[in-house]
Design an enzyme around this catalytic site. Structure first.
Site, PDB file in Angstrom:
ATOM      1  CE1 TYR A 166      -3.702   2.572   0.434  1.00  0.00           C
ATOM      2  CE2 TYR A 166      -2.431   3.311   2.335  1.00  0.00           C
ATOM      3  CZ  TYR A 166      -3.462   3.506   1.424  1.00  0.00           C
ATOM      4  OH  TYR A 166      -4.235   4.641   1.514  1.00  0.00           O
ATOM      5  CE  LYS A 170      -3.405   5.421  -1.959  1.00  0.00           C
ATOM      6  NZ  LYS A 170      -4.518   5.797  -2.822  1.00  0.00           N
TER       7      LYS A 170
HETATM    8  N1  NAP Z   1      -8.817   6.240   5.317  1.00  0.00           N
HETATM    9  C1  NAP Z   1      -7.622   6.789   5.457  1.00  0.00           C
HETATM   10  O1  NAP Z   1      -7.127   7.007   6.590  1.00  0.00           O
HETATM   11  C2  NAP Z   1      -6.845   7.208   4.239  1.00  0.00           C
HETATM   12  C3  NAP Z   1      -5.592   7.798   4.456  1.00  0.00           C
HETATM   13  C4  NAP Z   1      -4.855   8.218   3.348  1.00  0.00           C
HETATM   14  C5  NAP Z   1      -5.362   8.033   2.072  1.00  0.00           C
HETATM   15  N2  NAP Z   1      -6.573   7.437   1.896  1.00  0.00           N
HETATM   16  C6  NAP Z   1      -7.047   7.290   0.522  1.00  0.00           C
HETATM   17  O2  NAP Z   1      -8.351   7.827   0.393  1.00  0.00           O
HETATM   18  C7  NAP Z   1      -9.072   7.126  -0.624  1.00  0.00           C
HETATM   19  C8  NAP Z   1     -10.409   6.641  -0.077  1.00  0.00           C
HETATM   20  O3  NAP Z   1     -10.149   5.716   0.975  1.00  0.00           O
HETATM   21  P1  NAP Z   1     -11.236   5.311   2.076  1.00  0.00           P
HETATM   22  O4  NAP Z   1     -10.538   5.384   3.376  1.00  0.00           O
HETATM   23  O5  NAP Z   1     -12.501   6.032   1.865  1.00  0.00           O
HETATM   24  O6  NAP Z   1     -11.413   3.755   1.718  1.00  0.00           O
HETATM   25  P2  NAP Z   1     -12.686   2.796   1.684  1.00  0.00           P
HETATM   26  O7  NAP Z   1     -13.728   3.234   2.664  1.00  0.00           O
HETATM   27  O8  NAP Z   1     -12.130   1.411   1.796  1.00  0.00           O
HETATM   28  O9  NAP Z   1     -13.272   3.035   0.221  1.00  0.00           O
HETATM   29  C9  NAP Z   1     -12.549   2.632  -0.905  1.00  0.00           C
HETATM   30  C10 NAP Z   1     -13.450   2.744  -2.111  1.00  0.00           C
HETATM   31  O10 NAP Z   1     -12.723   2.283  -3.249  1.00  0.00           O
HETATM   32  C11 NAP Z   1     -13.552   1.357  -3.940  1.00  0.00           C
HETATM   33  N3  NAP Z   1     -12.796   0.423  -4.761  1.00  0.00           N
HETATM   34  C12 NAP Z   1     -11.815  -0.431  -4.391  1.00  0.00           C
HETATM   35  N4  NAP Z   1     -11.397  -1.142  -5.454  1.00  0.00           N
HETATM   36  C13 NAP Z   1     -12.134  -0.723  -6.521  1.00  0.00           C
HETATM   37  C14 NAP Z   1     -12.199  -1.084  -7.883  1.00  0.00           C
HETATM   38  N5  NAP Z   1     -11.405  -2.058  -8.394  1.00  0.00           N
HETATM   39  N6  NAP Z   1     -13.039  -0.422  -8.686  1.00  0.00           N
HETATM   40  C15 NAP Z   1     -13.858   0.553  -8.198  1.00  0.00           C
HETATM   41  N7  NAP Z   1     -13.872   0.907  -6.906  1.00  0.00           N
HETATM   42  C16 NAP Z   1     -13.018   0.271  -6.077  1.00  0.00           C
HETATM   43  C17 NAP Z   1     -14.352   0.669  -2.847  1.00  0.00           C
HETATM   44  O11 NAP Z   1     -15.469  -0.009  -3.377  1.00  0.00           O
HETATM   45  P3  NAP Z   1     -16.115  -1.313  -2.687  1.00  0.00           P
HETATM   46  O12 NAP Z   1     -17.077  -0.818  -1.634  1.00  0.00           O
HETATM   47  O13 NAP Z   1     -16.784  -2.007  -3.824  1.00  0.00           O
HETATM   48  O14 NAP Z   1     -14.982  -2.111  -2.095  1.00  0.00           O
HETATM   49  C18 NAP Z   1     -14.715   1.884  -2.002  1.00  0.00           C
HETATM   50  O15 NAP Z   1     -15.796   2.568  -2.583  1.00  0.00           O
HETATM   51  C19 NAP Z   1      -8.143   6.002  -1.078  1.00  0.00           C
HETATM   52  O16 NAP Z   1      -7.433   6.413  -2.231  1.00  0.00           O
HETATM   53  C20 NAP Z   1      -7.196   5.833   0.095  1.00  0.00           C
HETATM   54  O17 NAP Z   1      -5.949   5.270  -0.287  1.00  0.00           O
HETATM   55  C21 NAP Z   1      -7.333   7.020   2.952  1.00  0.00           C
END
Ligand code: NAP
Length: 243
Positions: A166, A170
């Site tokens: 992961y 990034k």
């Molecule tokens: N949460 C954190 O602390 C954090 C920190 C830094 C960066 N980020 C970044 O922020 C962004 C959002 O993360 P989040 O925390 O909201 O994660 P999340 O709740 O796990 O949501 C991820 C989303 O991506 C979708 N997804 C995964 N694989 C996919 C695919 N092959 N095609 C289409 N959709 C897909 C998931 O769909 P499904 O429901 O179908 O699985 C879900 O809608 C990501 O880029 C993550 O790396 C998050």
């Protein structure tokens, strides 16, 4: 093209992506809810519409060429164009992922979604974005992808877990975004990276300390940059993130 700004958010059925859709919808924009699962997508579109967002569903699996290509056609048909693309969908690949023990297939799968997925979606949407007066691309990254923070050099403390899928995905995405910015310099397309901070979502078992709404704020800022705004840069709420 219509007067209304049109956006696509990938992975918009939950977490930060959903809140990005809420935030862009609150601006009066039409928002494409990119999601791979029919039920989760329809439920999100319904909730967004109930909240007053002009939302429409976009079936989208970022790892699938045919799905991404169909999504571009659907957006052109239903919205007539695209102004803003938020590449938000990502996976962690699960834990642990120590460098000395990792199954290489995990790295492959994470890169396929978090890096190649972004390239696939961006390139499919570019013909629509190029027709916009003020196109913006926002790639959701993470400060754990910062090499400076991985190294813990200078004033920066080491950030994130010891993990080889992961965080490096990034870092890869950051480099890919810089290459897009170089190729697209001289056009009106601004492309930047945002880090949402440590947000309580499925991605981290809801251990994050920020709300999805707080995490969405940086994406809204980068999606609404003025025409003379930055490109090829990496931001969190507090300002630029070191590479
Ligand atoms: N949460 C954190 O602390 C954090 C920190 C830094 C960066 N980020 C970044 O922020 C962004 C959002 O993360 P989040 O925390 O909201 O994660 P999340 O709740 O796990 O949501 C991820 C989303 O991506 C979708 N997804 C995964 N694989 C996919 C695919 N092959 N095609 C289409 N959709 C897909 C998931 O769909 P499904 O429901 O179908 O699985 C879900 O809608 C990501 O880029 C993550 O790396 C998050």
């Amino acid at each position: 093209m219509s007067e209304q700004t049109i956006a696509l958010v990938t992975g918009a059925n939950k977490g930060i992506g959903y809140e990005i859709a809420v935030g862009l919808g609150a601006l009066g924009w039409k928002v494409g809810v990119g999601a791979r699962d029919d039920k989760r997508r329809e439920a999100a579109v319904e909730r967004l519409r109930a909240a007053g967002v002009d939302a429409f569903g976009v079936p989208l699996d970022v790892t699938d060429d045919a799905s991404v290509s169909a999504a571009a056609h659907l957006i052109e048909e239903q919205a007539g164009g695209l102004d803003v693309l938020v590449n938000n969908a990502a996976v962690t690949g699960g834990w642990p992922q120590q460098p000395t023990l990792v199954d290489p297939d995990i790295i492959r799968a994470v890169v396929e979604t978090n890096v190649i997925g972004v390239v696939r979606v961006t390139n499919a949407m570019l013909p629509l974005l190029r027709r916009s007066a003020s196109p913006r691309i926002v790639n959701m990254s993470s400060s754990v992808g910062s090499l400076t923070r991985q190294a813990g050099t200078g004033a920066e403390q080491t950030t994130g877990p010891v993990a080889v899928a992961y965080p490096p995905s990034k870092s890869f995405l950051n480099a890919v975004t810089l290459q897009y910015a170089r190729e697209l310099s001289g056009t009106n397309i601004l492309i930047n990276l945002g880090c949402p901070g440590y947000v309580a979502t499925d991605l981290n078992g809801f251990r994050g300390v920020r709300t999805p709404e707080q995490g969405a704020a940086i994406a809204i800022t980068l999606a609404t940059l003025p025409d003379d705004g930055p490109t090829g840069q990496f931001f969190e709420d507090a300002g630029p993130v070191p590479w």
